[in-house]
Design a protein around this motif. Structure first.
Motif, PDB file in Angstrom:
ATOM      1  N   PHE A 163      -4.407   4.555  -6.858  1.00  0.00           N
ATOM      2  CA  PHE A 163      -5.362   3.612  -6.274  1.00  0.00           C
ATOM      3  C   PHE A 163      -6.444   4.421  -5.571  1.00  0.00           C
ATOM      4  O   PHE A 163      -6.161   5.222  -4.699  1.00  0.00           O
ATOM      5  CB  PHE A 163      -4.663   2.682  -5.288  1.00  0.00           C
ATOM      6  N   GLY A 164      -7.709   4.183  -5.975  1.00  0.00           N
ATOM      7  CA  GLY A 164      -8.793   4.943  -5.355  1.00  0.00           C
ATOM      8  C   GLY A 164      -8.687   6.416  -5.673  1.00  0.00           C
ATOM      9  O   GLY A 164      -8.574   7.261  -4.788  1.00  0.00           O
ATOM     10  N   ASN A 220       0.836  -1.190   0.000  1.00  0.00           N
ATOM     11  CA  ASN A 220       0.000   0.000   0.000  1.00  0.00           C
ATOM     12  C   ASN A 220       0.877   1.247   0.000  1.00  0.00           C
ATOM     13  O   ASN A 220       2.105   1.169  -0.097  1.00  0.00           O
ATOM     14  CB  ASN A 220      -0.959  -0.025   1.185  1.00  0.00           C
ATOM     15  N   GLU A 221       0.251   2.393   0.135  1.00  0.00           N
ATOM     16  CA  GLU A 221       0.987   3.646   0.007  1.00  0.00           C
ATOM     17  C   GLU A 221       1.973   3.870   1.146  1.00  0.00           C
ATOM     18  O   GLU A 221       2.873   4.713   1.042  1.00  0.00           O
ATOM     19  CB  GLU A 221       0.008   4.816  -0.062  1.00  0.00           C
ATOM     20  N   PHE A 230       7.847   5.387  -3.037  1.00  0.00           N
ATOM     21  CA  PHE A 230       6.992   5.843  -1.936  1.00  0.00           C
ATOM     22  C   PHE A 230       7.172   7.330  -1.669  1.00  0.00           C
ATOM     23  O   PHE A 230       6.267   7.969  -1.127  1.00  0.00           O
ATOM     24  CB  PHE A 230       7.305   5.021  -0.678  1.00  0.00           C
ATOM     25  N   GLU A 231       8.313   7.873  -2.020  1.00  0.00           N
ATOM     26  CA  GLU A 231       8.512   9.318  -1.923  1.00  0.00           C
ATOM     27  C   GLU A 231       7.970  10.045  -3.148  1.00  0.00           C
ATOM     28  O   GLU A 231       8.076  11.283  -3.228  1.00  0.00           O
ATOM     29  CB  GLU A 231      10.008   9.604  -1.776  1.00  0.00           C
ATOM     30  N   GLN A 232       7.384   9.271  -4.090  1.00  0.00           N
ATOM     31  CA  GLN A 232       6.760   9.799  -5.299  1.00  0.00           C
ATOM     32  C   GLN A 232       7.745  10.590  -6.156  1.00  0.00           C
ATOM     33  O   GLN A 232       7.390  11.570  -6.808  1.00  0.00           O
ATOM     34  CB  GLN A 232       5.534  10.653  -4.952  1.00  0.00           C
ATOM     35  N   PHE A 251      -2.028   5.436  -3.627  1.00  0.00           N
ATOM     36  CA  PHE A 251      -1.389   4.621  -4.654  1.00  0.00           C
ATOM     37  C   PHE A 251      -1.010   3.269  -4.062  1.00  0.00           C
ATOM     38  O   PHE A 251      -1.062   3.062  -2.840  1.00  0.00           O
ATOM     39  CB  PHE A 251      -0.153   5.321  -5.223  1.00  0.00           C
ATOM     40  N   ILE A 252      -0.655   2.360  -4.949  1.00  0.00           N
ATOM     41  CA  ILE A 252      -0.107   1.062  -4.569  1.00  0.00           C
ATOM     42  C   ILE A 252       1.198   0.879  -5.334  1.00  0.00           C
ATOM     43  O   ILE A 252       1.428   1.531  -6.362  1.00  0.00           O
ATOM     44  CB  ILE A 252      -1.068  -0.109  -4.894  1.00  0.00           C
ATOM     45  N   VAL A 253       2.049   0.037  -4.801  1.00  0.00           N
ATOM     46  CA  VAL A 253       3.300  -0.309  -5.472  1.00  0.00           C
ATOM     47  C   VAL A 253       3.236  -1.800  -5.796  1.00  0.00           C
ATOM     48  O   VAL A 253       3.064  -2.640  -4.899  1.00  0.00           O
ATOM     49  CB  VAL A 253       4.529   0.004  -4.603  1.00  0.00           C
TER      50      VAL A 253
END
Length: 622
Positions: free
Chosen positions: A294-295, A228-229, A264-266, A302-304
């Motif tokens: 995500f959503g 997950n995010e 995760f840090e986008q 988001f998801i990875v």
């Protein structure tokens, strides 16, 4: 001594040149091949990861579309506004049939619910999935769900918006198969004709089942990761690493794979890493990770998603190439030495030995003369040759085994494993020759199933195939080990009985076969009786030819079937019956001919008498 030294120096020089050239070429080819395979694997994994991510998004969008369809139905708003959430209602029951249909057509749906705003978020329609199928939850088992975020947050949405829950483990009680499983919830508001939100539709998705379906066409050695995010593992090859937050501990992707921190840090949308260039971070794998939204309606979530393939599998082709390169280097080195010392008389004998072994590749005595114990290049060449001979022999053995398998397939029925027509006719002709020499008898039984077509039409071809397998098994069980049973095709079987037992074919063996095939057969919960009609021909009474014996048995079988199913008939009895019929017909024709002659004679006599009477009456007049 001078010549010997020069030969040694030249052999060393040529050997060095050959080994250096072949080794450098082999190393470059091997290294380039490894790099190429890893790069290709990275590209393939990245494409597969992005495709899997798109499939997940499309699957979630499809679930959202289903939720919108259920929420937009006019009857959903009407049911959500009913004051009595427990009592029977015709409209609710009709709507429940629609919900049940959605559950039936989507095996990854764990729950589908309609929850009203009233009565503290009471469930009005609810379907759960358990081990046996779909369960309708009704009456007092319906629960109040207003305290859950997927209810009160969705109620705050405007009509048409989609609520997507975080992926977590379902801990709600009395949820049947959904309890304790990774779940994703999709919800959407239900609005009345004035646009007021009166309830919600919530669909619970089995995350594991959805992923199994989406990755069904991925190679089996691919490993899937999902986080997950925050980085918590939701999917991991090691199930103990997933949903750590649900067990009071955090197992994060960015800790296990530090290269994923930019995701995760986008800062990045995709990361590729392999164990060839970064062994500490990849851990013997080729890995790709992508970040996907995500959503989308709920903010920046988001998801990875990641895919991994063992580096050993990726480099298996390079290892094979490396092995071949090593062999090439060894062989080339040995050949260089042989060319360098071609003029040395001391090596003429080993060369002759190698030549003799090469011309007698599979002669055992030729291999004993090889200089396998030598430690120089000649010995290396000899040992390589011995290994090559072993590999060739192994390949030839494998070819013989495959040839044997092909011969078996050519002479046996694939479905039942029984001999086919070709093998049976071969056995029958050999049995006839043996019986003719030993002045013995043999019998051929033609077995045709009576009700197979009805079974095929009623239960389908898959059940029909199982019936044929069961019939073949029963025939083998009834007959002795020395008897031959084969399948000619369709629902026709043929049996060969040799020796003294052939005289017992009628009635003992034929009766046993019919009794066995008349026994009730149960397949896939269906009971059926097959039954069979049997025709019997015997050698030498009916024919001395294999084809004629088979045709005679076939004719007797059809006569038995026409006389009534589940019967047997010998060909000699069929011929006797035909002769009796012909004799009776001839006798009837003869009797008919005699009667016609008598009738003609009587008619002629009556005519003569009438003529005579007319003559007597005419005489007085004259």
């Amino acid at each position: 001594m001078f010549r010997r030294g020069l030969t040694f120096k030249l052999s060393v020089l040529f050997a060095f040149i050959g080994v250096l050239a072949s080794g450098a070429t082999g190393y470059y080819a091997y290294h380039a091949n490894r790099t190429m395979l890893v790069n290709e694997a990275e590209r393939s994994l990245l494409t597969s990861t992005e495709l899997l991510g798109q499939r997940i998004s499309v699957s979630i969008d499809d679930v959202a579309a289903d939720a919108l369809v259920l929420a937009s139905m006019p009857s959903s708003a009407q049911v959500a506004q009913t004051d009595d959430g427990i009592g029977p209602d015709a409209g609710r029951e009709r709507l429940a049939l629609v919900y049940s249909s959605f559950m039936l057509h989507h095996p990854e749906y764990l729950q589908v619910r309609l929850i009203t705003r009233q009565h503290y978020g009471l469930e009005l329609i609810r379907f759960d999935r358990d081990r046996d199928g779909i369960v309708r939850v009704a009456g007092n088992d319906l629960q109040e769900k207003a305290q859950f975020s997927y209810v009160f947050e969705t109620l705050a949405f405007s009509p048409g918006r989609i609520y997507t829950s975080p992926i977590g483990v379902n801990h709600e009680y009395s949820t049947h198969a959904a309890q304790g499983r990774p779940t994703l919830r999709i919800g959407t508001p239900i609005a009345d004709e004035r646009g007021r939100v009166v309830g919600v539709v919530v669909i619970d998705i089995d995350l594991a089942g959805m992923l199994r379906r989406l990755q069904s066409d991925l190679p089996s050695d691919y490993q899937v990761y999902l986080a997950n995010e925050w980085g918590d593992f939701l999917v991991h090859p090691d199930a103990s690493q997933t949903f750590g937050f649900d067990r009071g501990r955090r197992v994060l992707m960015q800790d296990s794979f530090p290269v994923t921190r930019p995701l995760f840090e986008q800062k990045q949308t995709a990361v590729l890493v392999n164990g060839l260039t970064r062994p500490r971070q990849a851990g013997g794998h080729v890995l790709t990770f992508v970040r996907r939204p995500f959503g989308g309606s709920d903010g920046n979530r988001f998801i990875v998603l990641g895919l991994a393939k063992p580096l050993e599998d990726v480099l298996s082709g390079a290892h094979q190439l490396g092995t071949r390169i090593i062999r090439m280097v060894l062989v080339f080195s040995a050949l260089s030495v042989l060319l360098a010392i071609l003029f040395a008389r001391a090596l003429t004998k080993p060369l002759h030995q190698l030549a003799y072994a090469a011309t007698h590749l599979f002669a055992a005595h030729a291999m004993h003369t090889l200089p396998l114990k030598r430690t120089d290049e000649i010995g290396v060449l000899a040992r390589c040759f011995e290994r090559l001979r072993g590999e060739i022999r192994a390949q030839m053995d494998a070819l013989r085994s495959k040839q044997s398998d092909l011969e078996y397939l050519a002479t046996h029925d694939v479905l039942t494993g029984l001999p086919n027509r070709m093998l049976f006719m071969r056995k029958l002709e050999r049995a006839i020759d043996d019986a003719r020499r030993g002045r013995e008898e043999l019998a051929v039984l033609f077995v045709d199933l009576d009700r197979f077509k009805q079974i095929n039409d009623q239960f389908g071809h898959s059940v029909g195939d199982k019936v044929l397998v069961a019939v073949a098994r029963r025939l083998r069980d009834v007959l002795d080990a020395g008897d031959v049973v084969a399948r000619l095709g369709g629902d026709e079987f043929i049996v060969l009985i040799e020796g003294a037992r052939a005289a017992q074919v009628m009635p003992a063996i034929a009766t046993r076969i019919m009794d066995a095939l008349n026994e009730t057969l149960t397949l896939d919960g269906n009971s059926m009786t097959v039954g069979a009609s049997i025709g019997i021909s015997e050698f030498p009474h009916d024919s001395g030819n294999a084809e004629e014996l088979l045709l005679n048995a076939d004719a007797a079988m059809y006569a038995a079937k026409s006389g009534g199913r589940c019967a047997y008939l010998r060909y000699r009895d069929l011929l006797a019956a035909r002769l009796r019929e012909q004799a009776e017909a001839a006798e009837a024709a003869a009797r008919a001919g005699v009667a016609e002659v008598r009738a003609a004679t009587d008619a002629r006599d009556a005519s003569d008498a009438a003529d005579a009477d007319e003559g007597r009456e005419a005489e007085p007049t004259a």
